[in-house]
Structures are given as structure tokens and as C-alpha cells.
Write an enzyme that holds these catalytic residues in place. Structure first.
Site, PDB file in Angstrom:
ATOM      1  N   CYS A 291      -7.776 -14.425  -0.124  1.00  0.00           N
ATOM      2  CA  CYS A 291      -7.677 -15.571   1.016  1.00  0.00           C
ATOM      3  C   CYS A 291      -6.717 -15.412   2.276  1.00  0.00           C
ATOM      4  O   CYS A 291      -5.721 -16.042   2.273  1.00  0.00           O
ATOM      5  CB  CYS A 291      -7.327 -16.899   0.245  1.00  0.00           C
ATOM      6  SG  CYS A 291      -8.640 -16.848  -1.282  1.00  0.00           S
TER       7      CYS A 291
ATOM      8  N   TYR B  21      -1.705   6.413   2.631  1.00  0.00           N
ATOM      9  CA  TYR B  21      -1.240   4.952   2.755  1.00  0.00           C
ATOM     10  C   TYR B  21      -2.500   4.054   2.353  1.00  0.00           C
ATOM     11  O   TYR B  21      -2.531   2.793   2.799  1.00  0.00           O
ATOM     12  CB  TYR B  21      -0.707   4.934   4.026  1.00  0.00           C
ATOM     13  CG  TYR B  21       0.119   5.793   4.471  1.00  0.00           C
ATOM     14  CD1 TYR B  21       1.438   5.830   4.068  1.00  0.00           C
ATOM     15  CD2 TYR B  21      -0.152   6.877   5.486  1.00  0.00           C
ATOM     16  CE1 TYR B  21       2.279   6.806   4.216  1.00  0.00           C
ATOM     17  CE2 TYR B  21       0.831   7.908   5.928  1.00  0.00           C
ATOM     18  CZ  TYR B  21       1.944   7.772   5.381  1.00  0.00           C
ATOM     19  OH  TYR B  21       2.834   8.556   5.670  1.00  0.00           O
TER      20      TYR B  21
ATOM     21  N   ARG C  66      -4.103  -1.199   5.907  1.00  0.00           N
ATOM     22  CA  ARG C  66      -3.684  -0.581   7.032  1.00  0.00           C
ATOM     23  C   ARG C  66      -4.519  -1.383   8.152  1.00  0.00           C
ATOM     24  O   ARG C  66      -4.100  -1.563   9.332  1.00  0.00           O
ATOM     25  CB  ARG C  66      -4.334   0.859   7.260  1.00  0.00           C
ATOM     26  CG  ARG C  66      -3.322   1.732   6.377  1.00  0.00           C
ATOM     27  CD  ARG C  66      -3.559   3.277   6.490  1.00  0.00           C
ATOM     28  NE  ARG C  66      -3.189   3.723   7.707  1.00  0.00           N
ATOM     29  CZ  ARG C  66      -3.895   3.673   8.885  1.00  0.00           C
ATOM     30  NH1 ARG C  66      -5.108   3.811   8.567  1.00  0.00           N
ATOM     31  NH2 ARG C  66      -3.453   4.246   9.849  1.00  0.00           N
TER      32      ARG C  66
ATOM     33  N   GLY D  51       4.205  13.390  10.778  1.00  0.00           N
ATOM     34  CA  GLY D  51       3.718  12.566  11.778  1.00  0.00           C
ATOM     35  C   GLY D  51       2.285  12.982  12.341  1.00  0.00           C
ATOM     36  O   GLY D  51       1.732  12.330  13.432  1.00  0.00           O
TER      37      GLY D  51
HETATM   38  C1  LIG Z   1      10.954  10.489   7.020  1.00  0.00           C
HETATM   39  C2  LIG Z   1       9.307  10.515   7.041  1.00  0.00           C
HETATM   40  N1  LIG Z   1       8.913  11.765   6.931  1.00  0.00           N
HETATM   41  C3  LIG Z   1       7.564  12.093   6.704  1.00  0.00           C
HETATM   42  C4  LIG Z   1       6.568  10.914   6.772  1.00  0.00           C
HETATM   43  C5  LIG Z   1       5.219  11.161   6.770  1.00  0.00           C
HETATM   44  O1  LIG Z   1       4.508  10.899   7.874  1.00  0.00           O
HETATM   45  P1  LIG Z   1       2.981  11.363   8.082  1.00  0.00           P
HETATM   46  O2  LIG Z   1       2.411  10.696   6.926  1.00  0.00           O
HETATM   47  O3  LIG Z   1       2.677  10.714   9.326  1.00  0.00           O
HETATM   48  O4  LIG Z   1       2.986  12.707   8.032  1.00  0.00           O
HETATM   49  C6  LIG Z   1       7.124   9.692   6.961  1.00  0.00           C
HETATM   50  C7  LIG Z   1       6.345   8.431   7.224  1.00  0.00           C
HETATM   51  O5  LIG Z   1       6.516   7.440   7.432  1.00  0.00           O
HETATM   52  C8  LIG Z   1       8.543   9.389   7.251  1.00  0.00           C
HETATM   53  O6  LIG Z   1       9.105   8.399   7.164  1.00  0.00           O
END
Ligand SMILES: Cc1ncc(COP(=O)(O)O)c(C=O)c1O
Length: 415
Positions: A343, A372, A313, A239
Site C-alpha cells: 500500500c 541489494y 531499489r 563500487g
Molecule cells: C564500504 C563499502 N565497501 C563496499 C561496498 C560494495 O559496493 P558495491 O556493491 O557497489 O561494489 C559498499 C557498498 O555500499 C561499501 O559501503
């Protein structure tokens, strides 16, 4: 700090010119800097070196085998959310005892495979999943170590689609229900609950949310310990946010380490982390060529050959990605919407961007797409997925070929 820089007004990834990359590999092209990935991994290892910690890279952020190899070769483990990710991680050389298996919908086959390879833990998200694991463990008479993923009801400031720590989301076991769930495996001979886990969301820019979550997990871990459960670890998920526009000011990896250390430093609990974006996000860019430039009354459009199928994204989360011209020619600037050929009105990479007036054939780089980007790509509009390259100093490696058109319908059955 990333490794996309201008040299004599031309954009480079490490020591390789983006113009050369485009002419050698074509566009659109995912370009990754190996040095950035390594530096990010090393910063994590350093920031958490004073506390027993396992850094499990979130494979979902970028699952290319070569990227995984880089990460695992530095000693990181993996956080996986499907058997596909587990097999990829194993193929790329991860040690099974460094793997945590997260995800809200693990099925029987996935659980059986995780048990048979000996992952460090299954992060369990519901009573239903726990009972399935219990059944499998009793049938196979194999021990499995689990963490219970707690939903601590923490409201983080991020896009609602990537906020996962509130009770109204599908993730984890609400903290108030933990005791009810855990008693189903009290003193169980095969299902051993060793830890608590959480993941409160992604692209988080404030440390207080992480601190709050760590406090909650520590408090719950202590409560369980006094009830006789041998909880020895907490998995704080991923996160940590990164800067997409050069203006938002994410905490550094070392500040993140200090914040978690402040709460957990003397807890006696081993720490697990699952960073994804903070490892690979700023290591990547998408190189794209301008196809057409057009004006519709008031609006100016730059139509490029990358699209929402290459980078969803902006469309999905209204995410901002900086867009650079590969030749920094200081021409007249224009305010333009950089859009793809798909489209959908939602097919844009950046709206209202001021860039040097582009013309057909020019190259642009969409920045900070290492996480991502390719991992969320699709074949929408029957567009082959782009090639991927990994740059390290003066060398470049093709790490995923561009898909051929034929491969897109190869699995379809048509009499
Ligand atoms: C369970 C879990 N761990 C880790 C992550 C990785 O998150 P980040 O890329 O924000 O570090 C995610 C992302 O969705 C997740 O769902």
C-alpha cells in the site's frame, strides 16, 4: 553476460526453466545463477592477478550463506559492516585474515569480536572510533591492524544515496584531517596502521573516479611513509557499476583492473578491493506472478506478487530493472506499470514498461536483482520474505526457505 536466456521462447536460468522453478518453489522467488557468480569472481581474480591483491566480497550485497560459500570457495575474502555479517562470513568459511571490517558505527562489541577472530583490518572511519579501538587494544593487550578510511571528496556520478566519497557524507575521515587523526596512534604498541581505505560510492560507471581516488590514496600513503608510518596497503572499496538496462555501458572488470594497475602498479602497495554488486548483481532475478491486470483511465497496471519489500531499489533509488515475460509469446504489447501489492504509490518494480500483454497467472522476471535485492528485503505489510534458489547447470538448490506467516510474529510479546 548472465545466464538468464530464452530457449524456445521460454526463459531459463542456466538449464532450468523459470516455469519449473515457479511451480516447484512458488513466487515471488529470488533465483541466482551460480555460474554467473563464479564467472564474476574469476574475472576479478584474473584482472588483478598481476598485482598483490585481496578481493574482499562486500557481504551486504547478498549475504545468503550459500552465495557466500560459493564466493569464498574461490578464494575471495569478505568485507563486512556489522558483527552479524562477520559471523555469517565466518560461518560460510571465510578465512578471518581475509576479512576487512568497514562501517561508520562499529560499537565496542563489534570491535572486540573483530580483534578476537583476527580480521585483516578494521577500516576506521573517525577519531572517535580510533580512540575506542585504542582503548580496547590497551585493555586486551592485543594487536590490531587498521586502515584509516579516507574521504577524498570525489564527486562520482551516481545516485546521491549511494555516493559516499564527498565530505558532506558521513563516511570516512576527510583527507585534510588525516594527519591530525593518525598522530593519536603514532608508534602505538597495539594499534598498527597498515593502510588507507576509501569507498567513493556504488554503481560507478566511469573509471576516472576510481583513478582519482587511487591517486589520492597513493599520494597520502607516500606522505605517511615519509613521516615514518609503515603504510603497506590501500583498500579501494567497491563500487564498480553493472548494466541494468542493457544500454548503460559499465567498464569491464578487466578494464577496472587496468585502471587501478595504471595508478598503483608500481606503488609497492598491496591492493584490497570490496566489490559487491559486480560479483552478484547480474547473477540474480526475481520471479514473480501476475495477480491482476487493471486499467485506470490512461494507465495500465500489472499487479504482481513481488513488491518493494522484496526489491526496494526502484522505490529508494529510482533504479531501473529490466522486466521480462517468462514466456516470450510475441503477443500484442502493452505499456504498463509493473507494481506490487504493497500500500504505497512508491511500490513499483518498473514504470511504463512495454511488455507482451500480461494476464493473471503469467510469470515475469525482474532482472539484475542479485545485489541489494534479498539483502535489503523487509516484512513490510506483513509479507513473508521470499524463498531463494541457486541454480547451477541442471541442478537447483533451495538456499533460503520462504518465511512462514507465524515466523513473522514469533518474537512479539502479546499477553
Ligand atoms: C564500504 C563499502 N565497501 C563496499 C561496498 C560494495 O559496493 P558495491 O556493491 O557497489 O561494489 C559498499 C557498498 O555500499 C561499501 O559501503
Amino acid at each position: 553476460m548472465d545466464h538468464f536466456q530464452y530457449k524456445n521462447d521460454e526463459l531459463y536460468c542456466e538449464e532450468i526453466s523459470c516455469v519449473e522453478l515457479a511451480s516447484q518453489f512458488g513466487t515471488p522467488l529470488y533465483v541466482y545463477s551460480a555460474s554467473t557468480i563464479r564467472e564474476n569472481c574469476q574475472q576479478f581474480l584474473k584482472a588483478f592477478s598481476k598485482h598483490p591483491t585481496e578481493i574482499c566480497y562486500a557481504v551486504k550485497a547478498n549475504y545468503n550463506l550459500s552465495v557466500l560459500k560459493e564466493v569464498f570457495s574461490l578464494g575471495l575474502g569478505a568485507d563486512v559492516v556489522s558483527v552479524g555479517e562477520l559471523e555469517r562470513a565466518l560461518k560460510a568459511g571465510v578465512a578471518p585474515h581475509k576479512v576487512v571490517f568497514s562501517g561508520v558505527g562499529k560499537n565496542r562489541g563489534e570491535i572486540e569480536r573483530a580483534i578476537s577472530v583476527g580480521v585483516a583490518a578494521l577500516n576506521v572511519e573517525s577519531l572517535s572510533e580510533l580512540l575506542l579501538i585504542k582503548k580496547i587494544a590497551e585493555e586486551t593487550k592485543k594487536k590490531i591492524s587498521i586502515n584509516l578510511r579516507v574521504n577524498p571528496n570525489i564527486d562520482v556520478r551516481t545516485n546521491p544515496y549511494i555516493a559516499t566519497g564527498l565530505h558532506k557524507t558521513k563516511f570516512g575521515i576527510a583527507d585534510e584531517l588525516l594527519l591530525e587523526v593518525i598522530q593519536h596512534i603514532k608508534n602505538h604498541p597495539y594499534v598498527i596502521v597498515e593502510g588507507l581505505a576509501c569507498h567513493i560510492g556504488s554503481q560507478i560507471l566511469e573509471l576516472d573516479s576510481f583513478e582519482q581516488a587511487a591517486q589520492r590514496l597513493k599520494q597520502l600513503a607516500y606522505e605517511l611513509q615519509t613521516m615514518g608510518y609503515s603504510i603497506s596497503r590501500v583498500d579501494m572499496g567497491g563500487g564498480l557499476g553493472i548494466s541494468y538496462d542493457g544500454k548503460d555501458n559499465p567498464p569491464s572488470i578487466s578494464q577496472y583492473g587496468e585502471a587501478l594497475f595504471k595508478v598503483l602498479g608500481t606503488s609497492g602497495l598491496k591492493l584490497y578491493l570490496e566489490p559487491g554488486r559486480a560479483i552478484v548483481g547480474n547473477a540474480g532475478g526475481i520471479l514473480t506472478r501476475v495477480i491482476h491486470v487493471k486499467k485506470n483511465k490512461a494507465r495500465h497496471f500489472t499487479v504482481v506478487d513481488a513488491a518493494m519489500n522484496d526489491l526496494i531499489r526502484p522505490c529508494l533509488y529510482e533504479a531501473f530493472h529490466e522486466i521480462l515475460t517468462v514466456r516470450n509469446n510475441h503477443d500484442d504489447k502493452v505499456i504498463t506499470d509493473v507494481v506490487g501489492p504493497v500500500c504505497e504509490t512508491g511500490d513499483f518494480l518498473g514504470l511504463g514498461r512495454e511488455i507482451a500483454t500480461p494476464k493473471s497467472g503469467d510469470l515475469l522476471l525482474v532482472k539484475t536483482t542479485g545485489a541489494y535485492g534479498s539483502s535489503m528485503a523487509s516484512n513490510y505489510n506483513t509479507r513473508p520474505r521470499a524463498a531463494e534458489v541457486l541454480v547451477s547447470g541442471t541442478s537447483v538448490k533451495l538456499i533460503r526457505k520462504r518465511e512462514s506467516l507465524e515466523s513473522l510474529w514469533e518474537l512479539e510479546l502479546c499477553e
